[in-house]
Write a protein that holds these residues in place. Structure first.
Motif, short mmCIF file in Angstrom:
data_model
loop_
_atom_site.label_atom_id
_atom_site.label_comp_id
_atom_site.label_asym_id
_atom_site.label_seq_id
_atom_site.Cartn_x
_atom_site.Cartn_y
_atom_site.Cartn_z
N LYS A 1 51.06 159.81 -59.32
CA LYS A 1 52.29 159.28 -58.74
C LYS A 1 53.51 159.96 -59.33
CE LYS A 1 50.17 154.79 -57.83
NZ LYS A 1 50.24 153.33 -58.04
N SER A 2 53.40 161.26 -59.57
CA SER A 2 54.53 162.01 -60.09
C SER A 2 55.53 162.28 -58.98
CB SER A 2 54.06 163.35 -60.68
OG SER A 2 53.09 163.15 -61.67
N ASP A 3 56.78 162.52 -59.35
CA ASP A 3 57.77 162.96 -58.37
C ASP A 3 57.39 164.33 -57.83
OD1 ASP A 3 59.36 160.68 -58.63
OD2 ASP A 3 60.35 161.49 -60.39
N CYS B 1 54.02 162.24 -52.77
CA CYS B 1 54.96 162.60 -53.83
C CYS B 1 56.03 163.50 -53.22
CB CYS B 1 54.25 163.31 -54.99
SG CYS B 1 53.77 165.01 -54.63
N ALA B 2 57.04 163.82 -54.01
CA ALA B 2 58.19 164.57 -53.48
C ALA B 2 57.84 166.02 -53.16
CB ALA B 2 59.35 164.51 -54.47
N ALA C 1 65.29 163.28 -67.02
CA ALA C 1 64.03 163.69 -66.41
C ALA C 1 62.99 163.90 -67.50
CB ALA C 1 64.22 164.98 -65.60
N ARG D 1 56.00 154.76 -68.12
CA ARG D 1 56.80 154.33 -66.98
C ARG D 1 57.57 153.06 -67.29
NH1 ARG D 1 51.82 155.90 -63.55
NH2 ARG D 1 52.44 157.92 -62.69
#
Length: 232
Positions: free
Chosen positions: A1-3, A61-62, A207, A229
Motif C-alpha cells: 500500500k505504498s504511494d 497505488c499512485a 516523505a 504508519r
C-alpha cells in the motif's frame, strides 16, 4: 500500500550481468563500460518487463518509481566491476558523459507507467552534482516524471534544483535546507528486524523511503509497517 512502488534498477542490472549479460566483458574505461551496459537491448527489455508486471500488480497505488544509480554512482559500480582500477581518475567530464548515457537509457521507458525517478547516490555528491546530471533531469521533465534524490547523508539544494524530494538518513535530516525539495528520510534497515525501539519521523519530515530487507521476517515487517504508519 505504498504511494509509489520502487523498482531498483541496480539490483536488476547486477542480476542481469550475471546471467544474460555475462558475456559483456568490462571495458577499460568506466564510461565505455557504462555505455555498453546501458545500451544493451536485453537489459532494457528485461527491465521494461519487470515494470510492466509490477504495474499490473500494483494497481491502486499512485504509480511506479524507478530507482536508478546516479551517473556518479553508475561509474563507481563500473569501476568495481573492472576490479577497482580505472587507469585514470574520474572527474566531472566523466560524470557528464555518464549522465548522457543514463539519459539515453531512460528514453526506452517513455511509454511505461513510471511516475517518478529516484537517483541513488553513494554519499553527498557535492553542490554541483545536479548541473552535471542535467541530461537526466531534462529527460525526466520531458516525460513528466517527478525526480528525487536518495542519499546516505545530507545534501543541501535550492528550490530550483530540478528535484522534488531528497531522502537522507534520519541523523542527517537536519542538514536538509528548508524551502527546497520535499525533505524526506530513508527508514533504517535495522528497523525491520524488530529489535530496539520504534522509528520516529523527525519534525518537518514530508516523505519516507522504505526498502524492505530481503531476509526480513514477513510477520515482523507487517508489525513494523503498522507501527510506522501509525507514527506518520
Amino acid at each position: 500500500k505504498s504511494d509509489l512502488i520502487d523498482v531498483r534498477a541496480e539490483d536488476y542490472a547486477a542480476s542481469w550481468l550475471k546471467r544474460d549479460g555475462a558475456g559483456l566483458e568490462p571495458a577499460r574505461r568506466p564510461t565505455s563500460d557504462l555505455k555498453q551496459i546501458l545500451g544493451d537491448d536485453g537489459l532494457r527489455a528485461g527491465l521494461l518487463a519487470v515494470l510492466a508486471t509490477l504495474g499490473d500488480l500494483g494497481r491502486g497505488c499512485a504509480g511506479l518509481a524507478l530507482t536508478l544509480p546516479s551517473p556518479r554512482r553508475w561509474l563507481r559500480l563500473c569501476v568495481e566491476r573492472a576490479g577497482g582500477d580505472t587507469g585514470e581518475p574520474l572527474d566531472e567530464d566523466h560524470v557528464e558523459m555518464a549522465a548522457m548515457y543514463v539519459a539515453d537509457f531512460l528514453r526506452a521507458f517513455a511509454e511505461c507507467s513510471l511516475s517518478a525517478l529516484l537517483l541513488e547516490e553513494d554519499g553527498d555528491p557535492g553542490s554541483n552534482a545536479l548541473s552535471l546530471y542535467q541530461p537526466v533531469l531534462n529527460v525526466a521533465a520531458g516525460y513528466q516524471w517527478g525526480v528525487g534524490l536518495l542519499i546516505p547523508g545530507s545534501f543541501e539544494t535550492g528550490p530550483d534544483a530540478g528535484v522534488e524530494a531528497c531522502f537522507v538518513d534520519p541523523q542527517a535530516f537536519s542538514g536538509l535546507a528548508e524551502g527546497g525539495p520535499a525533505r524526506g528520510v530513508s527508514v533504517p534497515a535495522e528497523y525491520w528486524g524488530g529489535k530496539g525501539e520504534g522509528f520516529d519521523f523527525p519534525p518537518g519530515c514530508e516523505a519516507a523511503y522504505v526498502r524492505l530487507p530481503a531476509d526480513a521476517n514477513p510477520e515482523q515487517v507487517l508489525e513494523r509497517l503498522k507501527a510506522l504508519r501509525g507514527g506518520a
